[in-house]
Design an enzyme around this catalytic site. Structure first.
Site, PDB file in Angstrom:
ATOM      1  N   ARG A  28       4.416  -0.131   7.770  1.00 39.86           N
ATOM      2  CA  ARG A  28       4.500  -0.842   6.481  1.00 39.86           C
ATOM      3  C   ARG A  28       5.951  -1.071   6.077  1.00 39.86           C
ATOM      4  O   ARG A  28       6.293  -2.134   5.553  1.00 39.86           O
ATOM      5  CB  ARG A  28       3.765  -0.041   5.396  1.00 39.86           C
ATOM      6  CG  ARG A  28       2.262  -0.164   5.514  1.00 39.86           C
ATOM      7  CD  ARG A  28       1.538   0.924   4.764  1.00 39.86           C
ATOM      8  NE  ARG A  28       1.725   0.863   3.330  1.00 39.86           N
ATOM      9  CZ  ARG A  28       1.529   1.891   2.516  1.00 39.86           C
ATOM     10  NH1 ARG A  28       1.176   3.067   2.991  1.00 39.86           N
ATOM     11  NH2 ARG A  28       1.683   1.749   1.231  1.00 39.86           N
ATOM     12  N   ARG A  58       0.637  10.718  -2.879  1.00 41.10           N
ATOM     13  CA  ARG A  58      -0.212   9.817  -3.683  1.00 41.10           C
ATOM     14  C   ARG A  58      -1.700  10.132  -3.499  1.00 41.10           C
ATOM     15  O   ARG A  58      -2.164  10.413  -2.395  1.00 41.10           O
ATOM     16  CB  ARG A  58       0.032   8.369  -3.269  1.00 41.10           C
ATOM     17  CG  ARG A  58      -0.995   7.431  -3.912  1.00 41.10           C
ATOM     18  CD  ARG A  58      -0.635   6.017  -3.874  1.00 41.10           C
ATOM     19  NE  ARG A  58      -0.366   5.529  -2.535  1.00 41.10           N
ATOM     20  CZ  ARG A  58       0.198   4.356  -2.290  1.00 41.10           C
ATOM     21  NH1 ARG A  58       0.556   3.586  -3.293  1.00 41.10           N
ATOM     22  NH2 ARG A  58       0.418   3.981  -1.054  1.00 41.10           N
ATOM     23  N   ARG A  96      -5.009   7.516   0.677  1.00 41.48           N
ATOM     24  CA  ARG A  96      -5.199   6.247   1.379  1.00 41.48           C
ATOM     25  C   ARG A  96      -4.954   6.423   2.878  1.00 41.48           C
ATOM     26  O   ARG A  96      -4.015   7.106   3.273  1.00 41.48           O
ATOM     27  CB  ARG A  96      -4.232   5.196   0.813  1.00 41.48           C
ATOM     28  CG  ARG A  96      -4.806   4.481  -0.373  1.00 41.48           C
ATOM     29  CD  ARG A  96      -3.833   3.595  -1.087  1.00 41.48           C
ATOM     30  NE  ARG A  96      -2.964   2.770  -0.258  1.00 41.48           N
ATOM     31  CZ  ARG A  96      -2.114   1.877  -0.762  1.00 41.48           C
ATOM     32  NH1 ARG A  96      -2.047   1.689  -2.072  1.00 41.48           N
ATOM     33  NH2 ARG A  96      -1.334   1.167   0.024  1.00 41.48           N
ATOM     34  N   ARG A 134       4.014 -11.680  -0.291  1.00 34.93           N
ATOM     35  CA  ARG A 134       4.670 -10.700   0.572  1.00 34.93           C
ATOM     36  C   ARG A 134       5.415 -11.356   1.722  1.00 34.93           C
ATOM     37  O   ARG A 134       6.030 -10.653   2.525  1.00 34.93           O
ATOM     38  CB  ARG A 134       3.581  -9.810   1.168  1.00 34.93           C
ATOM     39  CG  ARG A 134       3.654  -8.385   0.747  1.00 34.93           C
ATOM     40  CD  ARG A 134       2.533  -7.708   1.482  1.00 34.93           C
ATOM     41  NE  ARG A 134       2.651  -6.299   1.457  1.00 34.93           N
ATOM     42  CZ  ARG A 134       2.070  -5.519   0.551  1.00 34.93           C
ATOM     43  NH1 ARG A 134       1.369  -6.030  -0.416  1.00 34.93           N
ATOM     44  NH2 ARG A 134       2.191  -4.214   0.642  1.00 34.93           N
ATOM     45  N   LYS A 187       5.130   0.105  -7.673  1.00 35.06           N
ATOM     46  CA  LYS A 187       4.705  -1.180  -8.256  1.00 35.06           C
ATOM     47  C   LYS A 187       3.361  -1.044  -8.991  1.00 35.06           C
ATOM     48  O   LYS A 187       3.218  -1.519 -10.107  1.00 35.06           O
ATOM     49  CB  LYS A 187       4.538  -2.255  -7.165  1.00 35.06           C
ATOM     50  CG  LYS A 187       5.780  -2.529  -6.363  1.00 35.06           C
ATOM     51  CD  LYS A 187       5.531  -3.586  -5.312  1.00 35.06           C
ATOM     52  CE  LYS A 187       4.533  -3.175  -4.233  1.00 35.06           C
ATOM     53  NZ  LYS A 187       4.966  -2.059  -3.353  1.00 35.06           N
TER      54      LYS A 187
HETATM   55  P1  AP5 Z   1       2.443   3.365  -6.410  1.00 35.74           P
HETATM   56  O1  AP5 Z   1       2.543   2.878  -7.811  1.00 35.74           O
HETATM   57  O2  AP5 Z   1       1.087   3.538  -5.809  1.00 35.74           O
HETATM   58  O3  AP5 Z   1       3.390   2.509  -5.429  1.00 35.74           O
HETATM   59  P2  AP5 Z   1       3.232   1.032  -4.894  1.00 35.74           P
HETATM   60  O4  AP5 Z   1       4.595   0.431  -4.877  1.00 35.74           O
HETATM   61  O5  AP5 Z   1       2.169   0.301  -5.640  1.00 35.74           O
HETATM   62  O6  AP5 Z   1       2.827   1.357  -3.413  1.00 35.74           O
HETATM   63  P3  AP5 Z   1       1.737   0.734  -2.476  1.00 35.74           P
HETATM   64  O7  AP5 Z   1       1.724   1.620  -1.253  1.00 35.74           O
HETATM   65  O8  AP5 Z   1       0.416   0.552  -3.177  1.00 35.74           O
HETATM   66  O9  AP5 Z   1       2.343  -0.598  -2.131  1.00 35.74           O
HETATM   67  P4  AP5 Z   1       2.002  -1.413  -0.954  1.00 35.74           P
HETATM   68  O10 AP5 Z   1       2.755  -2.638  -1.303  1.00 35.74           O
HETATM   69  O11 AP5 Z   1       2.301  -0.835   0.368  1.00 35.74           O
HETATM   70  O12 AP5 Z   1       0.401  -1.462  -0.957  1.00 35.74           O
HETATM   71  P5  AP5 Z   1      -0.653  -2.588  -1.249  1.00 35.74           P
HETATM   72  O13 AP5 Z   1      -1.830  -1.959  -1.819  1.00 35.74           O
HETATM   73  O14 AP5 Z   1      -0.036  -3.747  -1.945  1.00 35.74           O
HETATM   74  O15 AP5 Z   1       3.231   4.757  -6.366  1.00 35.74           O
HETATM   75  C1  AP5 Z   1       3.268   5.545  -5.183  1.00 35.74           C
HETATM   76  C2  AP5 Z   1       3.142   7.049  -5.568  1.00 35.74           C
HETATM   77  O16 AP5 Z   1       4.293   7.419  -6.327  1.00 35.74           O
HETATM   78  C3  AP5 Z   1       1.936   7.372  -6.464  1.00 35.74           C
HETATM   79  O17 AP5 Z   1       1.437   8.623  -6.088  1.00 35.74           O
HETATM   80  C4  AP5 Z   1       2.506   7.444  -7.887  1.00 35.74           C
HETATM   81  O18 AP5 Z   1       1.780   8.332  -8.699  1.00 35.74           O
HETATM   82  C5  AP5 Z   1       3.922   7.929  -7.617  1.00 35.74           C
HETATM   83  N1  AP5 Z   1       4.892   7.362  -8.549  1.00 35.74           N
HETATM   84  C6  AP5 Z   1       4.969   6.078  -8.982  1.00 35.74           C
HETATM   85  N2  AP5 Z   1       5.999   5.917  -9.827  1.00 35.74           N
HETATM   86  C7  AP5 Z   1       6.609   7.138  -9.914  1.00 35.74           C
HETATM   87  C8  AP5 Z   1       7.754   7.618 -10.623  1.00 35.74           C
HETATM   88  N3  AP5 Z   1       8.492   6.812 -11.400  1.00 35.74           N
HETATM   89  N4  AP5 Z   1       8.089   8.913 -10.476  1.00 35.74           N
HETATM   90  C9  AP5 Z   1       7.373   9.726  -9.683  1.00 35.74           C
HETATM   91  N5  AP5 Z   1       6.267   9.342  -8.987  1.00 35.74           N
HETATM   92  C10 AP5 Z   1       5.900   8.052  -9.097  1.00 35.74           C
HETATM   93  O19 AP5 Z   1      -0.952  -3.110   0.232  1.00 35.74           O
HETATM   94  C11 AP5 Z   1      -1.610  -2.307   1.182  1.00 35.74           C
HETATM   95  C12 AP5 Z   1      -1.847  -3.094   2.451  1.00 35.74           C
HETATM   96  O20 AP5 Z   1      -2.703  -4.232   2.186  1.00 35.74           O
HETATM   97  C13 AP5 Z   1      -0.611  -3.709   3.102  1.00 35.74           C
HETATM   98  O21 AP5 Z   1       0.046  -2.784   3.947  1.00 35.74           O
HETATM   99  C14 AP5 Z   1      -1.233  -4.868   3.887  1.00 35.74           C
HETATM  100  O22 AP5 Z   1      -1.859  -4.430   5.053  1.00 35.74           O
HETATM  101  C15 AP5 Z   1      -2.309  -5.370   2.933  1.00 35.74           C
HETATM  102  N6  AP5 Z   1      -1.832  -6.406   2.020  1.00 35.74           N
HETATM  103  C16 AP5 Z   1      -1.880  -6.351   0.645  1.00 35.74           C
HETATM  104  N7  AP5 Z   1      -1.360  -7.464   0.117  1.00 35.74           N
HETATM  105  C17 AP5 Z   1      -0.976  -8.243   1.154  1.00 35.74           C
HETATM  106  C18 AP5 Z   1      -0.338  -9.516   1.221  1.00 35.74           C
HETATM  107  N8  AP5 Z   1      -0.009 -10.193   0.128  1.00 35.74           N
HETATM  108  N9  AP5 Z   1      -0.062 -10.026   2.454  1.00 35.74           N
HETATM  109  C19 AP5 Z   1      -0.384  -9.353   3.571  1.00 35.74           C
HETATM  110  N10 AP5 Z   1      -0.977  -8.138   3.565  1.00 35.74           N
HETATM  111  C20 AP5 Z   1      -1.273  -7.584   2.362  1.00 35.74           C
END
Ligand code: AP5
Length: 255
Positions: free
Chosen positions: A211, A167, A200, A128, A49
């Protein structure tokens, strides 16, 4: 300049979103000549994402509003500078648990001006839970800024695990890399700002498991929520980031 006439060398630092309060963005987005996009990006952790949000932001001009980035930015503050709610949120995050709705909604409400941004927005990681989605719906209605589309990215679990384990994230500008799929030009150094690339804390296997469970229990129901509202477009997230962007363009942006 990109194909849409947007100057992508002048990337916004997203200060209004990342810091909240009265912070002002450097190089804030300007009103696009074409459509204003207001998108939500849905999908399991690691599906890509954030990577797609960065590409979409460069090409559509809309700002990436990631709740996860707000929490990670708060980590860089001194302990006394964080509110008790933010302090507690960081503990949830490290474990891989969802931060309570009340805290997340408070943070979004504080930054509501970002939802009114003339360049549009890309909500990444929010909403979420169904409660967050309902609150967002009310907020957007009040602000008179309707969502354009919800992009739902899907990827098999083994590929998600491979993406998460490799990542690396810039400690300064939060740009995302992958040790093999999207390596930086210089190992361990961000291509964009020269910051140090780090792994991370919540990408450890035990946090990833929590997660994924949180996604299945609390976030997957949003697929049905947005399907019923006629906003959902599901996109396969296999292939390179450019492949996925192209699929997104054809399925969701080329209307
Ligand atoms: P990446 O683009 O980083 O993936 P992502 O889907 O953004 O993954 P996240 O882990 O950031 O999502 P998340 O939803 O768990 O984390 P968030 O920060 O929102 O890609 C992943 C890897 O793959 C990278 O290395 C990239 O280079 C590679 N890649 C990407 N596309 C590719 C492709 N096409 N081919 C090959 N490689 C590729 O949340 C973190 C934490 O914050 C949560 O667990 C929670 O504790 C808290 N939090 C955040 N928002 C909320 C909310 N709204 N409510 C409650 N808790 C929340």
């Amino acid at each position: 300049m990109n194909a849409k006439g947007l100057d992508v060398t002048k990337k916004s630092d997203r200060a209004a979103w990342l810091k909240g309060g009265n912070a002002i963005c450097s190089n804030p987005p300007s009103k696009p000549a074409g459509r204003i996009w207001r998108l939500v990006l849905l999908g399991a952790p690691g599906v890509g994402k954030g990577t797609q949000a960065a590409l979409l932001s460069d090409r559509l001009g809309a700002c990436q509003l990631s709740t996860g980035d707000v929490f990670r930015a708060a980590k860089c503050l001194g302990e006394g500078e964080r509110s008790p709610a933010l302090e507690a949120a960081l503990h949830y995050m490290v474990r891989g648990d969802l931060v309570p709705d009340e805290t997340v909604l408070g943070i979004v409400q504080e930054r509501v001006r970002c939802l009114r941004c003339c360049g549009g927005f890309l909500l990444d990681g929010f909403p979420r839970t169904v409660a967050q989605a309902k609150a967002l719906e009310n907020l957007l209605k009040k602000e008179n800024v309707p969502l354009t589309t919800v992009l739902n990215y899907e990827l098999p679990l083994d590929q998600i695990v491979a993406r998460l384990s490799g990542r690396r994230t810039c400690s300064k500008c939060k740009a995302v890399f992958h040790v093999t799929n999207m390596p930086p030009r210089v190992k361990g150094i961000c291509d964009h700002c020269g910051g140090e690339l780090i792994q991370r804390e919540d990408d450890r296997p035990e946090s990833v498991r929590v997660r994924m469970e949180a996604y299945e229990k609390s976030t997957r129901p949003l697929i049905d929520f947005y399907q019923k509202r006629g906003l959902l477009v599901t996109i396969k997230a296999e292939g390179s980031a450019e492949d996925v962007y192209e699929r997104t363009r054809v399925l969701a942006l080329a209307q």
